[in-house]
Design a protein around this motif. Sequence first.
Motif, short mmCIF file in Angstrom:
data_model
loop_
_atom_site.label_atom_id
_atom_site.label_comp_id
_atom_site.label_asym_id
_atom_site.label_seq_id
_atom_site.Cartn_x
_atom_site.Cartn_y
_atom_site.Cartn_z
N ALA A 169 4.78 -22.81 -2.59
CA ALA A 169 4.53 -23.61 -1.39
C ALA A 169 4.37 -22.74 -0.15
O ALA A 169 3.57 -23.06 0.74
N CYS A 170 5.11 -21.64 -0.07
CA CYS A 170 5.09 -20.80 1.13
C CYS A 170 3.94 -19.80 1.16
O CYS A 170 3.44 -19.47 2.24
N ASP A 171 3.52 -19.30 0.00
CA ASP A 171 2.46 -18.28 -0.03
C ASP A 171 1.20 -18.68 0.74
O ASP A 171 0.66 -17.86 1.49
N SER B 68 26.23 -24.88 0.75
CA SER B 68 25.94 -25.81 1.85
C SER B 68 24.55 -26.42 1.73
O SER B 68 24.19 -27.30 2.51
N MET B 69 23.78 -25.92 0.76
CA MET B 69 22.41 -26.38 0.54
C MET B 69 21.56 -26.23 1.80
O MET B 69 20.89 -27.16 2.24
N THR B 70 21.61 -25.01 2.35
CA THR B 70 20.81 -24.69 3.52
C THR B 70 20.12 -23.35 3.31
O THR B 70 20.53 -22.55 2.47
N ALA B 71 19.09 -23.14 4.09
CA ALA B 71 18.39 -21.85 4.11
C ALA B 71 18.23 -21.47 5.57
O ALA B 71 17.83 -22.29 6.40
N ARG B 72 18.56 -20.21 5.87
CA ARG B 72 18.38 -19.69 7.23
C ARG B 72 17.19 -18.74 7.20
O ARG B 72 17.12 -17.83 6.37
N LEU B 73 16.23 -18.99 8.09
CA LEU B 73 15.06 -18.13 8.20
C LEU B 73 15.34 -17.08 9.25
O LEU B 73 15.80 -17.40 10.36
N ASN B 74 15.10 -15.83 8.91
CA ASN B 74 15.26 -14.73 9.84
C ASN B 74 13.94 -14.00 9.89
O ASN B 74 13.55 -13.37 8.91
N VAL B 75 13.25 -14.11 11.02
CA VAL B 75 11.89 -13.58 11.10
C VAL B 75 11.74 -12.67 12.31
O VAL B 75 12.31 -12.91 13.37
N GLU B 76 10.97 -11.62 12.13
CA GLU B 76 10.67 -10.72 13.23
C GLU B 76 9.49 -11.27 14.02
O GLU B 76 8.62 -11.94 13.48
N VAL C 192 17.39 -23.18 10.62
CA VAL C 192 18.15 -23.53 9.42
C VAL C 192 17.53 -24.78 8.84
O VAL C 192 17.31 -25.77 9.54
N VAL C 193 17.22 -24.71 7.55
CA VAL C 193 16.56 -25.81 6.85
C VAL C 193 17.53 -26.38 5.83
O VAL C 193 18.12 -25.63 5.03
N GLU C 194 17.73 -27.70 5.86
CA GLU C 194 18.56 -28.35 4.84
C GLU C 194 17.73 -28.50 3.58
O GLU C 194 16.59 -28.94 3.62
N ALA D 263 8.00 -24.08 3.86
CA ALA D 263 6.62 -23.78 4.27
C ALA D 263 6.33 -24.41 5.63
O ALA D 263 5.70 -23.78 6.49
N ALA D 264 6.80 -25.62 5.85
CA ALA D 264 6.59 -26.29 7.14
C ALA D 264 7.31 -25.53 8.25
O ALA D 264 6.77 -25.38 9.36
N ALA D 265 8.52 -25.03 7.97
CA ALA D 265 9.26 -24.27 8.98
C ALA D 265 8.52 -22.97 9.31
O ALA D 265 8.41 -22.60 10.48
N PHE D 266 8.02 -22.27 8.29
CA PHE D 266 7.28 -21.04 8.54
C PHE D 266 5.98 -21.35 9.29
O PHE D 266 5.57 -20.58 10.17
N ALA D 267 5.32 -22.44 8.96
CA ALA D 267 4.07 -22.81 9.63
C ALA D 267 4.31 -23.06 11.13
O ALA D 267 3.46 -22.72 11.95
N GLU D 268 5.45 -23.63 11.47
CA GLU D 268 5.77 -23.84 12.89
C GLU D 268 5.94 -22.52 13.62
O GLU D 268 5.58 -22.40 14.79
#
Length: 128
Positions: free
Chosen positions: A21-23, A90-98, A106-108, A121-126
Motif C-alpha cells: 500500500a505504501c510503495d 497499543s496497536m499504533t504506528a509512529r511515523l518518523n520522517v526527515e 501516530v496512526v492507530e 499510506a494516507a499518512a505518508f501521502a499527507e
Amino acid sequence: MPLHNAAMAVDLAWRDAVRAACDPVFASADVDFRWNGHSDFGVGSAPTLLWEADPLQFAARYPDGRIEESYGEGWPAPCIDYWVYIDPVSMTARLNVEGWGGPDPVVELTGDGVVDGQLLAAAFAEIL
C-alpha cells in the motif's frame, strides 16, 4: 487512545501488505524512495519499517523541508529516512520522517495489513 485487550500480530504477511500500500505513495514522490528490507522485523524486537529517499532529489523536490540545513556540514546525507515504528501492544504506528516540520504522526492500527497499509499510506501521502 483506545485500550486493546491483545496485541496485534505483526508478521511478514502484515508487513508485505503494508508495503504494497505504501510503495506507490513513495514512488509518486519521485525522489527515488527505496524499501530497506534490513529494518528490524525480527522476533523479540519492536518491528520497524523503513523507506529511504535519495537526498539530493529529496532536497530539490521538497526545499521547504530544509533537509540540507538540518544536516549542516554532514550534507549530503547518505539517504533520507522514512521510518515506521510499530507498537503491537497499543496497536499504533509512529511515523518518523526527515524533512517534515511537524510532530511525528501516530496512526492507530487495526491488525489487518491491507487496512493498516491504507492508513499508513494516507499518512505518508499527507506528509509528501
